[in-house]
Design a protein around this motif. Structure first.
Motif, short mmCIF file in Angstrom:
data_model
loop_
_atom_site.label_atom_id
_atom_site.label_comp_id
_atom_site.label_asym_id
_atom_site.label_seq_id
_atom_site.Cartn_x
_atom_site.Cartn_y
_atom_site.Cartn_z
N GLU A 86 31.41 24.27 -80.96
CA GLU A 86 30.54 23.21 -80.48
C GLU A 86 29.98 22.35 -81.60
O GLU A 86 29.89 21.12 -81.47
CB GLU A 86 29.39 23.81 -79.67
CG GLU A 86 29.34 23.29 -78.25
CD GLU A 86 28.22 23.92 -77.45
OE1 GLU A 86 27.16 23.27 -77.30
OE2 GLU A 86 28.42 25.04 -76.97
N TYR A 111 43.78 20.07 -72.05
CA TYR A 111 42.74 21.08 -72.22
C TYR A 111 43.32 22.49 -72.11
O TYR A 111 44.17 22.77 -71.27
CB TYR A 111 41.65 20.92 -71.17
CG TYR A 111 40.74 19.75 -71.42
CD1 TYR A 111 40.04 19.64 -72.61
CD2 TYR A 111 40.58 18.74 -70.46
CE1 TYR A 111 39.20 18.55 -72.84
CE2 TYR A 111 39.75 17.67 -70.68
CZ TYR A 111 39.06 17.58 -71.88
OH TYR A 111 38.24 16.51 -72.12
N GLU A 115 38.44 25.08 -74.48
CA GLU A 115 37.64 23.86 -74.36
C GLU A 115 36.64 23.96 -73.21
O GLU A 115 35.53 23.42 -73.28
CB GLU A 115 38.54 22.63 -74.15
CG GLU A 115 39.08 22.03 -75.42
CD GLU A 115 40.38 22.64 -75.87
OE1 GLU A 115 40.78 22.43 -77.03
OE2 GLU A 115 41.01 23.34 -75.04
N HIS A 116 37.02 24.66 -72.15
CA HIS A 116 36.13 24.79 -71.00
C HIS A 116 34.93 25.69 -71.29
O HIS A 116 34.00 25.75 -70.50
CB HIS A 116 36.92 25.34 -69.81
CG HIS A 116 37.79 24.31 -69.16
ND1 HIS A 116 37.30 23.31 -68.36
CD2 HIS A 116 39.14 24.12 -69.20
CE1 HIS A 116 38.29 22.54 -67.93
NE2 HIS A 116 39.42 23.01 -68.43
N ASN A 119 30.75 23.61 -74.08
CA ASN A 119 30.01 22.43 -73.62
C ASN A 119 30.99 21.36 -73.14
O ASN A 119 31.06 20.26 -73.69
CB ASN A 119 29.11 21.90 -74.73
CG ASN A 119 28.09 20.89 -74.22
OD1 ASN A 119 28.07 20.55 -73.04
ND2 ASN A 119 27.24 20.40 -75.12
N PHE A 120 31.74 21.74 -72.11
CA PHE A 120 32.89 20.93 -71.69
C PHE A 120 32.51 19.50 -71.33
O PHE A 120 33.23 18.56 -71.67
CB PHE A 120 33.60 21.59 -70.50
CG PHE A 120 34.77 20.81 -70.00
CD1 PHE A 120 35.97 20.81 -70.69
CD2 PHE A 120 34.67 20.04 -68.85
CE1 PHE A 120 37.05 20.07 -70.25
CE2 PHE A 120 35.75 19.31 -68.39
CZ PHE A 120 36.95 19.32 -69.09
N GLU A 121 31.39 19.30 -70.65
CA GLU A 121 31.03 17.95 -70.23
C GLU A 121 30.84 17.02 -71.43
O GLU A 121 31.30 15.87 -71.42
CB GLU A 121 29.77 17.99 -69.36
CG GLU A 121 29.99 18.62 -67.99
CD GLU A 121 28.76 18.54 -67.13
OE1 GLU A 121 27.72 18.00 -67.59
OE2 GLU A 121 28.82 19.02 -65.98
N ALA A 122 30.16 17.51 -72.46
CA ALA A 122 29.96 16.69 -73.66
C ALA A 122 31.29 16.45 -74.38
O ALA A 122 31.56 15.34 -74.87
CB ALA A 122 28.96 17.37 -74.59
N ASP A 124 34.31 16.43 -73.04
CA ASP A 124 35.12 15.52 -72.23
C ASP A 124 34.66 14.08 -72.40
O ASP A 124 35.47 13.15 -72.53
CB ASP A 124 35.04 15.95 -70.76
CG ASP A 124 36.00 15.18 -69.87
OD1 ASP A 124 37.22 15.25 -70.12
OD2 ASP A 124 35.53 14.50 -68.94
N ALA A 125 33.35 13.88 -72.42
CA ALA A 125 32.81 12.52 -72.60
C ALA A 125 33.16 11.98 -73.99
O ALA A 125 33.51 10.80 -74.14
CB ALA A 125 31.30 12.53 -72.40
N ASP A 155 45.61 20.65 -66.25
CA ASP A 155 44.46 21.37 -66.79
C ASP A 155 44.76 22.87 -66.79
O ASP A 155 45.78 23.32 -66.25
CB ASP A 155 43.24 21.08 -65.92
CG ASP A 155 41.92 21.36 -66.62
OD1 ASP A 155 41.95 21.83 -67.78
OD2 ASP A 155 40.86 21.10 -66.01
#
Length: 270
Positions: A86, A111, A115-116, A119-122, A124-125, A155
């Protein structure tokens, strides 16, 4: 009796101090029936399972990308489990993005399971703000024409149990293939090697996978701990060529008979 611990110590030193960093380059050819002239000789590089972190630094990643680019492939495909720390991920994403111009058809990313967990959302963004092409149960035309070259990316199924995993694979593959022209030459990047079966069922020319690390231990190219259906190297199913990448990083810092690799695939007319 005295020889056994001595050999074990030598093997440990070799696997930990040398082979885990002794990246090899593999040249493979992908025969495709009626391959258009403009796609003949197109060269794809694959990296996988870098596992950025304790055993793979940002400097290591820069060196790996530089070496891969010097092989002059047209496109780079990374099949997951690269961004695995991270704290390091933002800088690593920027580093990979800085290499996009070195590959005429860009860098494409799939992915993996790790990666999941980071902190996947951050993550991915952050990837969405770069020029890196990420494919999540989707397809994209890489080269247009009468027989377009299409990447179809899936995925990693985050489910437990063989039946649930198989059902998720089929669901992801179906979603990714939606709208792909029947005339297309398709390449399926996926993290888990069992997607080779799904790509073959849909007539993919090439399926690029990783996840297994080639089992990290082998002898004469054969994995010593074969725990997956497809563990390492080439898989031929009808007209589909599947490949299980041995990975660039490690679960633990030892490799014996299974060095990290850069794989290059050249499209040829069958």
């Amino acid at each position: 009796a005295a020889a056994v611990p001595a050999l074990a110590a030598l093997g440990g030193l070799y696997g930990g101090l040398y082979e885990k960093d002794a990246t090899v380059e593999r040249e493979l050819f992908v025969p495709v029936k009626d391959l258009p002239n403009d796609l003949r000789g197109l060269r794809i590089a694959q990296l996988s399972d870098v596992h950025l972190g304790w055993f793979f630094s940002l400097d290591d990643l820069r060196e790996l990308l530089e070496r891969t680019a010097k092989g002059a492939p047209d496109v780079l495909v990374i099949t997951g489990d690269l961004f695995d720390d991270e704290a390091m991920n933002p800088e690593a994403i920027a580093l990979v993005d800085s290499y996009v111009d070195r590959f005429p058809f860009g860098i494409w990313f799939i992915y993996g399971n790790h990666e999941h967990r980071r902190n996947f959302e951050a993550l991915d963004a952050a990837l969405g703000a770069t020029r890196i092409h990420k494919l999540v149960n989707a397809s994209a035309v890489v080269q247009d024409g009468a027989r377009p070259l299409v990447f179809v990316g899936v995925d990693y199924p985050r489910v437990h149990g063989d039946e649930a995993f198989t059902a998720a694979r089929k669901e992801f593959t179906g979603a990714a293939w939606n709208g792909v022209p029947q005339t297309a030459i398709t390449i399926l990047p996926a993290h888990h090697p069992e997607f080779i079966d799904d790509g073959a069922a849909r007539g993919a020319a090439l399926v690029l996978t990783g996840h297994t690390h080639g089992c990290q231990f082998g002898c004469f190219g054969v994995p010593l701990l074969p725990v997956f259906k497809y563990n390492r190297g080439l898989v031929h199913i009808k007209n589909t060529l599947g490949y299980v990448h041995s990975g660039n990083g490690s679960w633990f810092p030892y490799r014996i008979g299974c060095p990290p690799e850069i794989a290059y695939f050249t499209l040829t007319n069958a």
